[in-house]
Write an enzyme that holds these catalytic residues in place. Structure first.
Site, PDB file in Angstrom:
ATOM      1  N   PRO A   9      31.271  36.707  34.962  1.00  0.00           N
ATOM      2  CA  PRO A   9      32.621  36.233  34.670  1.00  0.00           C
ATOM      3  C   PRO A   9      33.727  37.169  35.156  1.00  0.00           C
ATOM      4  O   PRO A   9      33.628  38.384  35.027  1.00  0.00           O
ATOM      5  CB  PRO A   9      32.646  36.122  33.141  1.00  0.00           C
ATOM      6  CG  PRO A   9      31.475  36.903  32.655  1.00  0.00           C
ATOM      7  CD  PRO A   9      30.453  36.847  33.749  1.00  0.00           C
ATOM      8  N   ASN A  10      34.745  36.537  35.711  1.00  0.00           N
ATOM      9  CA  ASN A  10      35.989  37.199  36.141  1.00  0.00           C
ATOM     10  C   ASN A  10      35.856  38.014  37.420  1.00  0.00           C
ATOM     11  O   ASN A  10      36.852  38.560  37.910  1.00  0.00           O
ATOM     12  CB  ASN A  10      36.573  38.094  35.016  1.00  0.00           C
ATOM     13  CG  ASN A  10      36.863  37.292  33.763  1.00  0.00           C
ATOM     14  OD1 ASN A  10      37.580  36.306  33.835  1.00  0.00           O
ATOM     15  ND2 ASN A  10      36.275  37.661  32.642  1.00  0.00           N
ATOM     16  N   ARG A  17      42.725  40.866  39.058  1.00  0.00           N
ATOM     17  CA  ARG A  17      42.491  41.441  37.724  1.00  0.00           C
ATOM     18  C   ARG A  17      42.544  42.970  37.776  1.00  0.00           C
ATOM     19  O   ARG A  17      41.888  43.594  38.614  1.00  0.00           O
ATOM     20  CB  ARG A  17      41.142  40.967  37.140  1.00  0.00           C
ATOM     21  CG  ARG A  17      39.932  41.578  37.802  1.00  0.00           C
ATOM     22  CD  ARG A  17      38.617  41.085  37.232  1.00  0.00           C
ATOM     23  NE  ARG A  17      38.357  41.526  35.880  1.00  0.00           N
ATOM     24  CZ  ARG A  17      37.130  41.757  35.400  1.00  0.00           C
ATOM     25  NH1 ARG A  17      36.060  41.599  36.177  1.00  0.00           N
ATOM     26  NH2 ARG A  17      36.970  42.129  34.176  1.00  0.00           N
ATOM     27  N   TYR A  22      39.637  47.786  39.089  1.00  0.00           N
ATOM     28  CA  TYR A  22      38.660  47.121  39.966  1.00  0.00           C
ATOM     29  C   TYR A  22      39.042  47.115  41.443  1.00  0.00           C
ATOM     30  O   TYR A  22      38.265  46.629  42.272  1.00  0.00           O
ATOM     31  CB  TYR A  22      38.431  45.678  39.480  1.00  0.00           C
ATOM     32  CG  TYR A  22      37.879  45.621  38.062  1.00  0.00           C
ATOM     33  CD1 TYR A  22      36.584  46.072  37.788  1.00  0.00           C
ATOM     34  CD2 TYR A  22      38.653  45.158  36.995  1.00  0.00           C
ATOM     35  CE1 TYR A  22      36.086  46.049  36.490  1.00  0.00           C
ATOM     36  CE2 TYR A  22      38.149  45.130  35.706  1.00  0.00           C
ATOM     37  CZ  TYR A  22      36.869  45.576  35.461  1.00  0.00           C
ATOM     38  OH  TYR A  22      36.360  45.557  34.178  1.00  0.00           O
ATOM     39  N   ASN A  73      25.835  41.950  39.020  1.00  0.00           N
ATOM     40  CA  ASN A  73      26.922  42.494  38.202  1.00  0.00           C
ATOM     41  C   ASN A  73      27.221  41.425  37.151  1.00  0.00           C
ATOM     42  O   ASN A  73      27.957  40.479  37.416  1.00  0.00           O
ATOM     43  CB  ASN A  73      28.165  42.784  39.045  1.00  0.00           C
ATOM     44  CG  ASN A  73      29.284  43.381  38.202  1.00  0.00           C
ATOM     45  OD1 ASN A  73      29.199  43.411  36.966  1.00  0.00           O
ATOM     46  ND2 ASN A  73      30.337  43.840  38.851  1.00  0.00           N
ATOM     47  N   ALA A  76      31.118  41.094  31.910  1.00  0.00           N
ATOM     48  CA  ALA A  76      31.149  41.252  30.443  1.00  0.00           C
ATOM     49  C   ALA A  76      29.821  40.877  29.790  1.00  0.00           C
ATOM     50  O   ALA A  76      29.488  41.398  28.717  1.00  0.00           O
ATOM     51  CB  ALA A  76      32.282  40.424  29.855  1.00  0.00           C
ATOM     52  N   GLU A  97      21.330  46.721  38.818  1.00  0.00           N
ATOM     53  CA  GLU A  97      22.561  46.452  38.065  1.00  0.00           C
ATOM     54  C   GLU A  97      23.725  47.182  38.735  1.00  0.00           C
ATOM     55  O   GLU A  97      23.595  48.378  39.033  1.00  0.00           O
ATOM     56  CB  GLU A  97      22.366  46.974  36.630  1.00  0.00           C
ATOM     57  CG  GLU A  97      23.594  46.905  35.748  1.00  0.00           C
ATOM     58  CD  GLU A  97      23.370  47.600  34.382  1.00  0.00           C
ATOM     59  OE1 GLU A  97      22.318  48.261  34.191  1.00  0.00           O
ATOM     60  OE2 GLU A  97      24.266  47.488  33.535  1.00  0.00           O
ATOM     61  N   HIS A  99      28.019  47.919  38.650  1.00  0.00           N
ATOM     62  CA  HIS A  99      29.355  47.803  38.069  1.00  0.00           C
ATOM     63  C   HIS A  99      30.343  48.482  39.005  1.00  0.00           C
ATOM     64  O   HIS A  99      30.093  49.604  39.463  1.00  0.00           O
ATOM     65  CB  HIS A  99      29.419  48.453  36.682  1.00  0.00           C
ATOM     66  CG  HIS A  99      28.465  47.814  35.731  1.00  0.00           C
ATOM     67  ND1 HIS A  99      28.691  46.562  35.208  1.00  0.00           N
ATOM     68  CD2 HIS A  99      27.252  48.214  35.289  1.00  0.00           C
ATOM     69  CE1 HIS A  99      27.653  46.238  34.446  1.00  0.00           C
ATOM     70  NE2 HIS A  99      26.762  47.212  34.487  1.00  0.00           N
ATOM     71  N   ARG A 106      34.332  54.234  30.003  1.00  0.00           N
ATOM     72  CA  ARG A 106      35.269  53.251  29.425  1.00  0.00           C
ATOM     73  C   ARG A 106      35.003  53.040  27.923  1.00  0.00           C
ATOM     74  O   ARG A 106      34.437  53.915  27.282  1.00  0.00           O
ATOM     75  CB  ARG A 106      35.188  51.961  30.259  1.00  0.00           C
ATOM     76  CG  ARG A 106      35.617  52.210  31.721  1.00  0.00           C
ATOM     77  CD  ARG A 106      35.648  50.956  32.535  1.00  0.00           C
ATOM     78  NE  ARG A 106      36.638  50.014  32.027  1.00  0.00           N
ATOM     79  CZ  ARG A 106      36.686  48.724  32.387  1.00  0.00           C
ATOM     80  NH1 ARG A 106      35.796  48.256  33.262  1.00  0.00           N
ATOM     81  NH2 ARG A 106      37.608  47.929  31.877  1.00  0.00           N
TER      82      ARG A 106
HETATM   83  C1  DQA Z   1      32.220  45.351  35.235  1.00  0.00           C
HETATM   84  C2  DQA Z   1      32.391  46.186  33.948  1.00  0.00           C
HETATM   85  C3  DQA Z   1      32.339  45.292  32.733  1.00  0.00           C
HETATM   86  O1  DQA Z   1      32.474  46.062  31.541  1.00  0.00           O
HETATM   87  C4  DQA Z   1      33.461  44.276  32.771  1.00  0.00           C
HETATM   88  O2  DQA Z   1      33.365  43.388  31.679  1.00  0.00           O
HETATM   89  C5  DQA Z   1      33.527  43.534  34.064  1.00  0.00           C
HETATM   90  C6  DQA Z   1      33.227  44.229  35.307  1.00  0.00           C
HETATM   91  C7  DQA Z   1      32.393  46.210  36.499  1.00  0.00           C
HETATM   92  O3  DQA Z   1      32.037  45.726  37.569  1.00  0.00           O
HETATM   93  O4  DQA Z   1      32.905  47.337  36.445  1.00  0.00           O
HETATM   94  O5  DQA Z   1      33.942  42.376  34.101  1.00  0.00           O
HETATM   95  O6  DQA Z   1      30.897  44.844  35.245  1.00  0.00           O
END
Ligand code: DQA
Length: 145
Positions: A9-10, A17, A22, A73, A76, A97, A99, A106
């Protein structure tokens, strides 16, 4: 070698965002960057993004016996989803994984990763280059097998 790249998501809102966290690259930029990297290495890719947990589970399940590895990735859902962990365990594919941000630096609620135990590696805080490093890890992993 065929790799499935999954974004949660997102991630489609990259560039819009929280660019201070990011970066300014858009999701389209990210796809082009990963695709070019894979092309140079003769790797086939499928790249998907969804804001829906069940869709991500469906994509992981559909990867069974079709892909050599997964780069994910979960955004959330990293911090909430036992369903994604179970799906990754079910298919048993080597998974990395990723990020974009350094989640270790964080909020407390980002310190848990439910999927981590199903992954061969985690890359966090390397920006979008982390996806490319993840592809390299899967290539090396395959060579060792
Ligand atoms: C994320 C880190 C997550 O905590 C966050 O909810 C994201 C992006 C990252 O790529 O840094 O949406 O996975």
């Amino acid at each position: 070698m065929k790799i499935l790249v999954i974004n949660g998501p997102n991630i489609n809102m990259l560039g819009i965002r929280e660019p201070n966290i990011y970066g300014k690259e858009t999701y389209t930029d990210l796809l082009a960057k990963i695709q070019n990297y894979a092309n140079e290495r003769g790797i086939k890719l499928k790249m998907i993004q969804s804001n829906h947990e069940g869709v991500l589970v469906d994509e992981i399940q559909a990867a069974y016996k079709k892909f050599s590895g997964i780069v994910i990735n979960p955004a959330a859902y990293t911090h909430t989803s036992i369903a994604l962990l179970d799906a990754l365990k079910a298919v048993g594919l080597p998974t990395v994984e990723v990020h974009i941000s350094d989640v270790s630096k964080r909020e407390d609620f980002r310190q848990i990763s439910y999927i981590r135990e199903a992954c061969i590696a985690t890359i966090s805080g390397h920006g979008t280059d982390g996806y490319l490093e993840a592809i390299d890890i899967l290539i090396e992993h395959k060579k060792k097998k």
